[in-house]
Scaffold this motif. Structure first.
Motif, PDB file in Angstrom:
ATOM      1  N   THR A 340      47.582  65.851  35.756  1.00 23.92           N
ATOM      2  CA  THR A 340      47.380  65.626  34.314  1.00 23.92           C
ATOM      3  C   THR A 340      48.294  64.550  33.754  1.00 23.92           C
ATOM      4  O   THR A 340      48.327  64.334  32.543  1.00 23.92           O
ATOM      5  N   LYS A 365      47.895  61.516  26.363  1.00 26.02           N
ATOM      6  CA  LYS A 365      49.193  62.012  25.896  1.00 26.02           C
ATOM      7  C   LYS A 365      50.202  60.887  25.642  1.00 26.02           C
ATOM      8  O   LYS A 365      51.417  61.059  25.796  1.00 26.02           O
ATOM      9  N   ALA A 435      45.484  64.837  30.501  1.00 24.45           N
ATOM     10  CA  ALA A 435      45.160  66.224  30.184  1.00 24.45           C
ATOM     11  C   ALA A 435      43.662  66.353  29.943  1.00 24.45           C
ATOM     12  O   ALA A 435      42.938  65.357  29.802  1.00 24.45           O
ATOM     13  N   ASN A 442      40.802  73.685  29.440  1.00 22.48           N
ATOM     14  CA  ASN A 442      42.021  73.473  30.217  1.00 22.48           C
ATOM     15  C   ASN A 442      41.673  72.742  31.509  1.00 22.48           C
ATOM     16  O   ASN A 442      40.496  72.496  31.798  1.00 22.48           O
TER      17      ASN A 442
END
Length: 457
Positions: A340, A365, A435, A442
């Motif tokens: 991720t 991110k 991510a 998830n």
């Protein structure tokens, strides 16, 4: 404060976030007769009816889809995904509430001895292996934390002889205060979660919380090959440091000698053989580091070298981390959805070495993708991009002079496109460097979808 002196009976406690850890915290607090308040961004009709029923039966005040309407809490328990910087959390702190998380709450409310494992990458593999070694040794233990089982769900039923093998993230650690593992471990430190922590200094400081409360009778297992991990010792570590290295032979620690993993006996100072390097089944030099860390952790906890070695020899890795899915027409498919961040994806590229068609993209991110693209030469034949920040990776590719990339709308299109491009001897690798939150609940759901698409070819 002694752990068992902590009493929440009658305390006004707000739990923020009704994910796995938040729900477990609620159940523990109700059992301990706290005055429970709950906040979550989801509306009531989006929450499990059984959970709603439990909360109402417990007399909890629920703020679902809205902010709390009151202050004066004694404590606010944040789920890992909830930032302490939220306005109402800051207001609660200014009004006198202690801001903490489920990991710290679990430590204070329960019993047991802890192994705490953190790092940017490798946590799940190392935690899983350590958990299996403890089980093989006959120790009473639970594998918990960021790996999928809320710590508090095990700690409240633990006794003094129970070991809690705990995968800890920076989000969980940043709110710890008294959390004191008998053995802590920092595997590595590379850029990640900068959208939450803002700077590497703050991210590193959160990781260093893992040994902040340790004493001279405890151990800190540190990767001496990783300058980021090693630098965190400057935050002040009172525990005895047990370093590990795959690159050099150490005077004390876990290292490779004559193609064997050895650990220094704490009493005699003599190296003790654990297993041969070629007996390790999991791919990549990063996994050699994970195995070294696991061996060091378990040796510090007093587990016999034979048990450690036998478990390592039998260990086949974890789901979603360079997980072999299938071979079709001479093409091997690997699920590395747990990659991720950039560093994790680079690790997967190095493990597979060459002839790779990679699927990447998602929620970036705030990362810099240039180091990711820098590893492509001689390894990656084609990159297929999806998700919100796929365009950012494409921009980094253009800057790096890598033009063999394309876009796909969803995972099924990614897999079909990879299948059409791949030739015998190639590897198709899902290692997103991002991510999953822009497209999936998830990373596990993303990985399962990838495997479904691969198995449907």
């Amino acid at each position: 404060m002694k752990r068992n002196d902590f009493d929440v009976k009658g305390k006004k406690i707000l739990v923020v976030g009704l994910g796995r850890s938040g729900i477990a915290a609620c159940r523990a607090l109700v059992a301990k007769k706290a005055e429970l308040y709950v906040q979550d961004s989801k509306q009531e009709d989006a929450v499990d009816p059984q959970l709603i029923s439990f909360l109402k039966d417990a007399g909890a005040v629920c703020y679902l889809g809205r902010l709390p309407e009151t202050v004066g809490f004694d404590m606010v328990v944040l789920s890992p995904g909830v930032s302490p910087e939220l306005g109402f959390v800051r207001e609660a702190k200014e009004a006198g509430a202690e801001i903490t998380g489920e990991l710290e709450l679990a430590y204070r409310l329960g019993k047991g001895q802890y192994v705490g494992i953190t790092g940017t990458n490798g946590k799940t593999t190392t935690t899983t292996l350590v958990g299996q070694i403890f089980s093989a040794s006959g120790r009473k233990s639970h594998t918990v934390g960021n790996i999928g089982v809320a710590v508090i769900s095990a700690s409240v039923d633990a006794d003094d002889d129970t070991w809690l093998i705990t995968e800890t993230s920076s989000f969980q650690l940043e709110t710890t205060r008294y959390f004191r593992p008998k053995v802590s471990a920092i595997l590595n430190l590379t850029p990640d979660h900068l959208d939450r922590h803002h700077t590497m200094e703050a991210y590193g400081a959160a990781k260093a919380r893992i040994f902040a409360a340790q004493g001279e009778d405890d151990f800190a297992v540190i990767n001496y090959d990783d300058e980021g991990a090693k630098s965190l010792l400057s935050h002040g570590c009172r525990a005895r440091v047990m370093p590990f290295s795959r690159k050099e032979e150490l005077d004390f620690g876990a290292f490779v000698k004559d193609d064997k993993i050895v650990v220094t006996d704490i009493e005699t100072g003599e190296p003790v053989e654990i297993c041969r390097v070629d007996e390790i089944k999991i791919l990549g030099t990063h996994n050699l580091e994970n195995v070294l860390a696991a061996a060091a952790i378990c040796f510090c906890a007093g587990i016999d070298a034979q048990v450690i070695g036998d478990t390592i020899r039998a260990f086949g890795g974890v789901e979603h981390r360079i997980e072999f899915c299938r071979e079709l027409n001479g093409v091997r498919y690997y699920n590395d959805t747990k990659g991720t961040n950039v560093d994790a994806a680079v690790t997967a590229l190095k493990a597979l070495e060459k002839n790779i068609i990679i699927i990447a993209g998602g929620d970036g991110k705030g990362q810099d993708f240039e180091p990711f693209l820098a590893e492509f030469e001689g390894r990656v034949k084609h990159m297929i991009l999806l998700g919100r920040d796929g365009r950012l990776i494409a921009e980094a590719a253009d800057k790096a002079g890598f033009t063999d990339y394309s876009f796909a709308a969803d995972m099924e299109e990614c897999v079909n496109k990879a299948h059409s491009l791949a030739e015998p001897g190639d590897s198709v690798l899902l290692s997103p460097a991002c991510a999953s939150w822009d497209m999936y609940k998830n990373f596990e759901v993303r990985g399962e979808h990838f495997k479904e698409c691969v198995n449907g070819l």
